[in-house]
Design an enzyme around this catalytic site. Structure first.
Site, PDB file in Angstrom:
ATOM      1  N   LYS A 287       1.362   4.220  -2.979  1.00  0.00           N
ATOM      2  CA  LYS A 287       1.276   5.677  -2.759  1.00  0.00           C
ATOM      3  C   LYS A 287       2.550   6.370  -3.256  1.00  0.00           C
ATOM      4  CE  LYS A 287      -1.807   5.269   1.191  1.00  0.00           C
ATOM      5  NZ  LYS A 287      -1.866   4.983   2.616  1.00  0.00           N
TER       6      LYS A 287
ATOM      7  N   ASP B 176       0.835  -1.200   0.000  1.00  0.00           N
ATOM      8  CA  ASP B 176       0.000   0.000   0.000  1.00  0.00           C
ATOM      9  C   ASP B 176       0.880   1.265   0.000  1.00  0.00           C
ATOM     10  OD1 ASP B 176      -2.594   1.306   0.319  1.00  0.00           O
ATOM     11  OD2 ASP B 176      -1.787   1.899   2.281  1.00  0.00           O
TER      12      ASP B 176
END
Ligand code: ADP
Ligand code: ASP
Ligand code: MG
Length: 820
Positions: free
Chosen positions: A681, A677
């Site tokens: 980003k 994750d």
């Protein structure tokens, strides 16, 4: 003397006839009255269809029997509700007339076509029915009434179906034989006679014209048009719900409006009234005390732009060719040919290079125009001086009308930017030389959308956001709650935000008037329609939604893959889902290209730092010429929380369990602990800074040791975490000895991206970042040596939903404007 005209919509049934008679009766106490009537609603349409389709005998009979039944229902009602109403006599007269219609139709069927004179005879019967009923009604109310024969004064041009009154002759004949004012005269509208004494009709909706002619002939004080709306509105109130009633209009404004499609007045109504300075009042027959709209020599004190109209079923004809340039008489030949065929030209626009003449006619005249122009320019076409004449069908004209537009700046700009906002292509443009109207020719299927946006921008000053929320888990659910809470206050600020659809993977719940979020429950989402782009597209088209936004609160790859399609179909896309921005570089570019092409927005502020202003800030800096030199960030709210808890001596497994419980982590915490994750980003930021990287290019050191057993259920995984508590305890102690803490950091440096655990000292900006906070340190050409730091909660339903909400509001590209 006042002339009162009642349209078909005001004579649709017995109750409406009675209502009209009461208005007439009431008014007749104060002034002499003459009445003009239309056919009862729908009757002329049926008669016209019969003359055009000439169906077999049984269908003709059935249709006329139904008409008889409808008329009997009216007279039956009146007989029941008004003593003295002689229904039998009226029915007998109607019966005779219906028999005449049947005979005329039989004749036409034998000919195989209904000649125009017979068609006129048949169409005119509708008004005869009304006049007969009204006369009996007024008599029953104790008034003396007499039918005023159109043939006694209403002289028209020769054509049978779209005849134009000859005002001078009408006045002369009327003056020679005026009806007595002691009786209420009832003129069947829509009909006249030509100089040969043959019956003519004045074109569909022509009873308005009859009223104007009668008002002029009788030198009336006022011509009152009684209809089914309160008066003239800033747009057709049946289409634009927020249209505003206009108190006053000048004759010229009313003429422009009716010319360009406001069917509330026939285009030929106002001319005679303006010539003889007779005011015209539009009133609602169902609300006689309403103020209505007054049309007179002065435009009143109202706004610059009064109204917006649309006229459908048009064709643009383009006469183009190298031989046109500099040739004297080309335009006159084009229009002479057109006028010989009696084709009316609605709008003309000519290119300044003189090589093209474009004009608008009704679709129905297109074939005639083609034939006559081809014949006229046969020679030039053979010599290729004129190209094949092109015809573009099924167009509409959208027009802005208002006397005060003259010399006022910015109107055309706002008009055309409104059309752009509605994603409508302009085919041709025209402005009348008095600057009283500006018109654009556009595709007919887009006319309602164009009307809606233009009305918003010029009149209601309301902007709409038409939202479709996909996914109603933690963030989606909170977003719906926030929207529901803010809708009222946004509305007060001129923003009409509605959620029309809520979807999950099973289906979509769609509501044409918008979903009432205070009543909505999760169970409703799946039970209605299958969720596909086509379902949504159709919904948006049918509802004429002009600012549709897809809000993706899922983490679905399938939905992310559909973004270019959504954008291409006119939807904005607002997303929390990182899948699209982290798929291949090519697909990343494809989304942006689709957004550019359709001028729609792709907004994903919450992809990094949840509600923190990261993406927009970075984009702003880069647009202003800044350059990212280095980046480091704590980009995961859940990992910020877990690592912060280690500072407080809490074990990793315990910290992870609390984070899971509080909803800080993804439903499966492995998604966070894998580092994927954070890597996503980081990739999004890197791409934002212009680095064409792929996800595989990011070096990820996951939080857990490589040997860790990641398999099994979430419960099993959470339990297994206890096995690595010691490992983290040791790392933590080592860092502590150096006065440092552990943080999970994404870094962009020297063109490379990496994600790993780092130990940071007390003077590092991330030392105190914990409890779910995110921190982003942007080192750039402008911000150095001290980086620009954005810090704050980077997870949690409320802040994330608020971030999505603010993206949603950014889809309003057009800011609040001053009324023009
Ligand atoms: P009638 O039967 O009384 O002649 P029409 O149907 O011919 O009535 O005209 C009234 C209709 O005109 C209204 O119902 C409305 O839908 C339409 N209309 C179009 N533009 C406007 C406008 N700007 N203001 C009011 N009505 C309008
Ligand atoms: N009855 C005619 C029509 O429907 C004329 C009118 O109503 O004005 O066109
Ligand atoms: Mg009308």
């Amino acid at each position: 003397m006042r002339v009162l005209k009642f349209g078909g919509s005001s004579l649709a049934d017995g109750g409406k006839f009675l209502n009209a008679a009461k208005i007439i009766h009431g008014k007749s106490k104060a002034s002499a009255i003459a009445v003009v009537v239309s056919a009862p609603k729908g009757v002329t349409n049926t008669l016209e269809t019969l003359t055009e389709t000439l169906p077999v005998k049984s269908i003709r009979k059935k249709t006329l029997d139904e008409m008889k039944k409808g008329l009997k229902a009216i007279t039956g009602f009146l007989e029941e509700n008004l003593s003295g109403f002689n229904a039998a006599e009226v029915n007998a007269a109607h019966g005779k007339r219906l028999d005449e219609i049947a005979t005329l139709l039989t004749g036409a069927v034998m000919l195989g076509v209904c000649p125009a004179n017979i068609k006129a005879e048949i169409l005119a019967c509708g008004e005869r029915f009304s006049a007969r009923i009204l006369k009996a009604l007024l008599v029953a109310l104790g008034r003396d009434a007499a039918i005023l024969e159109p043939s006694s004064f209403l002289v028209t041009s020769a054509e049978f179906l779209n005849a134009v009154p000859n005002l001078a002759q009408c006045r002369e004949k009327f003056a020679a034989n005026p009806p007595g004012s002691e009786k209420i005269s009832i003129l069947p509208g829509f009909t006249g006679v030509n100089e040969k004494g043959q019956l003519t009709t004045l074109g569909r909706d022509g009873s308005d014209v009859s009223a104007a002619v009668l008002a002029v002939c009788a030198n009336a004080d006022c011509c009152e048009i009684w209809t089914d709306v309160e008066g003239i509105y800033s747009a057709d109130p049946r289409i634009i719900s927020g249209a505003a009633l206009l108190d006053d209009l000048s004759y010229q404004e009313a003429m422009e409006l009716s010319n360009f499609g406001a069917r509330v007045l026939h285009p030929r109504t106002i001319g005679p009234l303006a010539q003889f300075k007779i005011p015209c009042l539009l009133k609602n027959s169902m609300n006689p005390t309403g103020k209505g709209t007054r049309i007179s020599g002065s435009a009143g004190t109202e706004k610059t732009v009064k109204a917006i109209t649309h006229l459908d079923n048009l064709t643009v004809v383009n006469v183009v060719g190298p031989g046109m340039k500099g040739m004297v008489g080309m335009a006159s030949r084009v229009f002479a040919a057109i006028s010989r065929e009696d084709i009316s030209v609605i709008l003309i626009s000519r290119s300044s290079s003189e090589s093209c003449i474009s004009f608008c006619i009704h679709n129905r005249d297109a074939q005639k125009a083609k034939n006559c122009l081809e014949e006229e320019f046969e020679l030039e076409r053979k010599n290729e001086l004129v190209y094949p004449i092109s015809f573009k069908k099924n167009l509409s004209i959208i027009s802005l009308v208002g006397d005060g537009m003259r010399h006022k700046k910015g109107i055309a700009a706002r008009f055309f930017s409104s059309l752009a906002q509605a994603r409508v292509n302009v085919v041709a443009i025209a402005q009348d030389s008095f600057e009283r109207s500006i018109s654009a020719v556009i595709a007919q299927h887009r006319s309602i959308d164009a009307l809606k946006v233009c009305h918003q921008r010029f009149f209601s000053h309301k902007h709409s956001i038409d939202a479709f929320v996909i996914g109603f888990g933690t963030v989606g659910g909170e977003l719906l709650r926030q929207i529901g809470q803010q809708q009222g206050s946004l509305n007060d600020q001129g923003i009409d935000l509605r959620v029309y659809g809520i979807a999950n993977s099973k289906g979509i719940h769609l509501k044409p008037e918008g979903i009432d979020l205070s009543k909505w429950s999760k169970g409703e989402a799946s039970k209605i329609n299958k969720f596909t782009i086509d379902t949504l597209k159709e919904f948006v088209q049918n509802r004429h939604l002009v600012n549709p936004v897809i809000i993706d609160c899922t983490s679905s790859e399938e939905i992310a893959r559909a973004y270019p399609k959504f954008l291409a179909n006119g939807f904005h896309v607002v997303t929390t889902n990182k899948k699209a921005n982290t798929a291949s570089w090519d697909s990343y570019l494809a989304i942006r290209k689709a957004a550019r092409q359709t001028q729609r927005r792709f907004l994903y502020e919450t992809n990094v730092g949840a509600g923190l202003p990261v993406i927009d800030t970075l984009q702003g800096l880069l647009r202003a010429g800044d350059r990212l030199t280095q980046f480091e960030g704590i980009l995961s709210g859940s990992l910020s929380y877990i690592f912060g808890k280690l500072d407080d001596g809490i074990s990793l497994s315990k910290a992870a369990a609390i984070a899971l419980d509080k909803g800080f982590t993804e439903p499966d915490p492995r998604d966070d602990l894998s580092g994927l994750d954070v890597a996503r980003k980081l990739l999004i930021l890197a791409r934002e800074a212009g680095m064409p990287l792929e996800l595989e290019d990011i070096t990820i050191a996951q939080v857990l040791p490589d040997k860790f057993d990641n398999s099994g259920s979430v419960e099993r995984f959470m339990k297994n975490l206890e096995n690595v508590n010691g490992h983290f305890q040791r790392q933590f102690e080592m860092a502590k000895k150096e006065g440092k803490v552990l943080r999970y950091i994404g870094r962009i440096q020297d063109g490379k991206c990496s994600v790993s655990i780092e130990a940071v000292a007390r003077d590092h900006p991330f030392y105190g970042v914990k409890d779910g906070e995110n921190a982003l340190a942007i080192h750039s050409a402008f911000y150095q040596p001290i980086p620009f730091v954005i810090r704050g909660y980077g997870a949690g339903a409320q802040v994330t939903a608020a971030g999505v909400f603010s993206d949603l509001l950014r889809t309003l590209a057009w800011v609040q404007e001053e009324p023009i």
